[in-house]
Design a protein around this motif. Structure first.
Motif, PDB file in Angstrom:
ATOM      1  N   UNK A 136       0.840  -1.198   0.000  1.00 47.26           N
ATOM      2  CA  UNK A 136       0.000   0.000   0.000  1.00 47.26           C
ATOM      3  C   UNK A 136       0.873   1.244   0.000  1.00 47.26           C
ATOM      4  N   UNK A 137       1.908   1.252   0.853  1.00 46.80           N
ATOM      5  CA  UNK A 137       2.789   2.409   0.921  1.00 46.80           C
ATOM      6  C   UNK A 137       3.650   2.558  -0.330  1.00 46.80           C
ATOM      7  N   UNK A 138       3.904   1.470  -1.034  1.00 50.30           N
ATOM      8  CA  UNK A 138       4.720   1.567  -2.236  1.00 50.30           C
ATOM      9  C   UNK A 138       3.945   2.154  -3.394  1.00 50.30           C
ATOM     10  N   UNK A 139       2.631   2.096  -3.361  1.00 54.73           N
ATOM     11  CA  UNK A 139       1.825   2.740  -4.392  1.00 54.73           C
ATOM     12  C   UNK A 139       1.727   4.241  -4.163  1.00 54.73           C
ATOM     13  N   UNK A 140       2.031   4.680  -2.949  1.00 57.34           N
ATOM     14  CA  UNK A 140       1.895   6.081  -2.589  1.00 57.34           C
ATOM     15  C   UNK A 140       2.745   7.027  -3.448  1.00 57.34           C
ATOM     16  N   UNK A 141       4.009   6.723  -3.781  1.00 56.29           N
ATOM     17  CA  UNK A 141       4.774   7.656  -4.621  1.00 56.29           C
ATOM     18  C   UNK A 141       4.151   7.882  -5.994  1.00 56.29           C
ATOM     19  N   UNK A 142       3.666   6.830  -6.621  1.00 59.21           N
ATOM     20  CA  UNK A 142       3.042   6.992  -7.938  1.00 59.21           C
ATOM     21  C   UNK A 142       1.784   7.836  -7.828  1.00 59.21           C
ATOM     22  N   UNK A 143       0.984   7.536  -6.822  1.00 58.71           N
ATOM     23  CA  UNK A 143      -0.272   8.257  -6.632  1.00 58.71           C
ATOM     24  C   UNK A 143      -0.002   9.729  -6.335  1.00 58.71           C
ATOM     25  N   UNK A 144       0.932   9.991  -5.445  1.00 59.00           N
ATOM     26  CA  UNK A 144       1.240  11.372  -5.073  1.00 59.00           C
ATOM     27  C   UNK A 144       1.813  12.153  -6.255  1.00 59.00           C
ATOM     28  N   UNK A 145       2.689  11.520  -7.012  1.00 58.52           N
ATOM     29  CA  UNK A 145       3.291  12.191  -8.162  1.00 58.52           C
ATOM     30  C   UNK A 145       2.241  12.519  -9.207  1.00 58.52           C
ATOM     31  N   UNK A 146       1.377  11.580  -9.505  1.00 62.90           N
ATOM     32  CA  UNK A 146       0.335  11.810 -10.500  1.00 62.90           C
ATOM     33  C   UNK A 146      -0.621  12.905 -10.041  1.00 62.90           C
ATOM     34  N   UNK A 147      -1.026  12.852  -8.795  1.00 65.13           N
ATOM     35  CA  UNK A 147      -1.944  13.874  -8.285  1.00 65.13           C
ATOM     36  C   UNK A 147      -1.301  15.253  -8.293  1.00 65.13           C
ATOM     37  N   UNK A 148      -0.039  15.311  -7.938  1.00 61.19           N
ATOM     38  CA  UNK A 148       0.652  16.592  -7.917  1.00 61.19           C
ATOM     39  C   UNK A 148       0.889  17.119  -9.329  1.00 61.19           C
ATOM     40  N   UNK A 149       1.033  16.216 -10.287  1.00 58.57           N
ATOM     41  CA  UNK A 149       1.202  16.650 -11.679  1.00 58.57           C
ATOM     42  C   UNK A 149      -0.107  17.193 -12.243  1.00 58.57           C
ATOM     43  N   UNK A 150      -1.231  16.629 -11.813  1.00 59.39           N
ATOM     44  CA  UNK A 150      -2.527  17.083 -12.318  1.00 59.39           C
ATOM     45  C   UNK A 150      -2.936  18.386 -11.632  1.00 59.39           C
ATOM     46  N   UNK A 151      -2.910  18.400 -10.303  1.00 59.50           N
ATOM     47  CA  UNK A 151      -3.255  19.597  -9.532  1.00 59.50           C
ATOM     48  C   UNK A 151      -2.091  19.885  -8.588  1.00 59.50           C
ATOM     49  N   UNK A 152      -1.357  20.965  -8.817  1.00 62.29           N
ATOM     50  CA  UNK A 152      -0.221  21.263  -7.943  1.00 62.29           C
ATOM     51  C   UNK A 152      -0.658  21.352  -6.485  1.00 62.29           C
ATOM     52  N   UNK A 153       0.080  20.645  -5.630  1.00 58.88           N
ATOM     53  CA  UNK A 153      -0.203  20.642  -4.207  1.00 58.88           C
ATOM     54  C   UNK A 153      -1.023  19.452  -3.742  1.00 58.88           C
ATOM     55  N   UNK A 154      -1.709  18.781  -4.656  1.00 60.03           N
ATOM     56  CA  UNK A 154      -2.540  17.652  -4.259  1.00 60.03           C
ATOM     57  C   UNK A 154      -1.686  16.467  -3.808  1.00 60.03           C
ATOM     58  N   UNK A 155      -0.508  16.305  -4.376  1.00 62.26           N
ATOM     59  CA  UNK A 155       0.403  15.251  -3.935  1.00 62.26           C
ATOM     60  C   UNK A 155       0.891  15.500  -2.523  1.00 62.26           C
ATOM     61  N   UNK A 156       1.123  16.763  -2.170  1.00 61.02           N
ATOM     62  CA  UNK A 156       1.544  17.091  -0.817  1.00 61.02           C
ATOM     63  C   UNK A 156       0.402  16.837   0.169  1.00 61.02           C
ATOM     64  N   UNK A 157      -0.822  17.098  -0.240  1.00 64.40           N
ATOM     65  CA  UNK A 157      -1.975  16.809   0.612  1.00 64.40           C
ATOM     66  C   UNK A 157      -2.105  15.301   0.806  1.00 64.40           C
ATOM     67  N   UNK A 158      -1.871  14.534  -0.255  1.00 61.77           N
ATOM     68  CA  UNK A 158      -1.909  13.076  -0.153  1.00 61.77           C
ATOM     69  C   UNK A 158      -0.864  12.576   0.837  1.00 61.77           C
TER      70      UNK A 158
END
Length: 177
Positions: free
Chosen positions: A48-70
């Motif tokens: 679960x934690x290993x999927x977090x970098x991909x998810x955070x990077x994608x979210x931050x690329x789509x909406x700046x700051x959303x990866x940091x919130x994740x």
């Protein structure tokens, strides 16, 4: 930046080799003991934690700051948007000044002669000074665009790195085993 990219690539390849080794060893495992059952639960949490970098990077690329919130790093979001706002305001200011000096330079080029100026604020400047100022404001405007791109890239890289080190132990009880 090159060292950062190479180190990320190297860590990803080591990680994929470790994953392949884990898959290969899992094929030959026998019935799980209670200790192995706990290990299985820990592995599922690890996945679960290993999927977090991909998810955070994608979210931050789509909406700046959303990866940091994740990543639960709420305090970084105002810094990111503050950087965007600073560069946008600087861009607008440089664009207005550039257009003003451009208009004055064009007017003086079309109407040569002493005392020919469109904006009375620029009457103390000669044509070369007007052109130099125009070029300086254009350069600064273009640098603001690069600054915006830099803030965006820093946002995405920060989300990835922060998610990658989410479970990294930074306590005082670190030791070599």
């Amino acid at each position: 930046l090159i060292v950062l990219v190479l180190s990320i690539s190297f860590s990803n390849s080591l990680y994929s080799l470790a994953q392949q080794h884990a898959i290969d060893t899992a094929k030959y495992a026998s019935t799980p003991s209670p200790k192995e059952s706990l290990k299985t639960k820990q592995d599922s949490l690890r996945f679960i934690y290993e999927k977090l970098p991909k998810r955070s990077t994608l979210r931050s690329a789509i909406v700046p700051g959303l990866g940091q919130i994740t990543n639960k790093r709420w305090w970084k979001v105002p810094l990111i948007y503050g950087g965007f706002i600073i560069f946008i305001l600087a861009y607008q200011d440089n664009q207005e000044s550039y257009l003003s000096f451009l208009k004055e330079a064009q007017y003086r080029t079309l109407n040569p002669g002493p005392g020919q100026f469109e904006n009375p604020n620029y009457q103390a400047y000669n044509i070369n000074q007007i052109k130099d100022a125009k070029d300086g404001f254009r350069r600064n405007r273009d640098l603001c665009v690069l600054g915006l791109v830099g803030v965006y890239i820093a946002n995405v890289v920060d989300a990835y790195v922060d998610a990658k080190f989410f479970r990294f132990d930074i306590s005082d009880k670190l030791s070599l085993r």
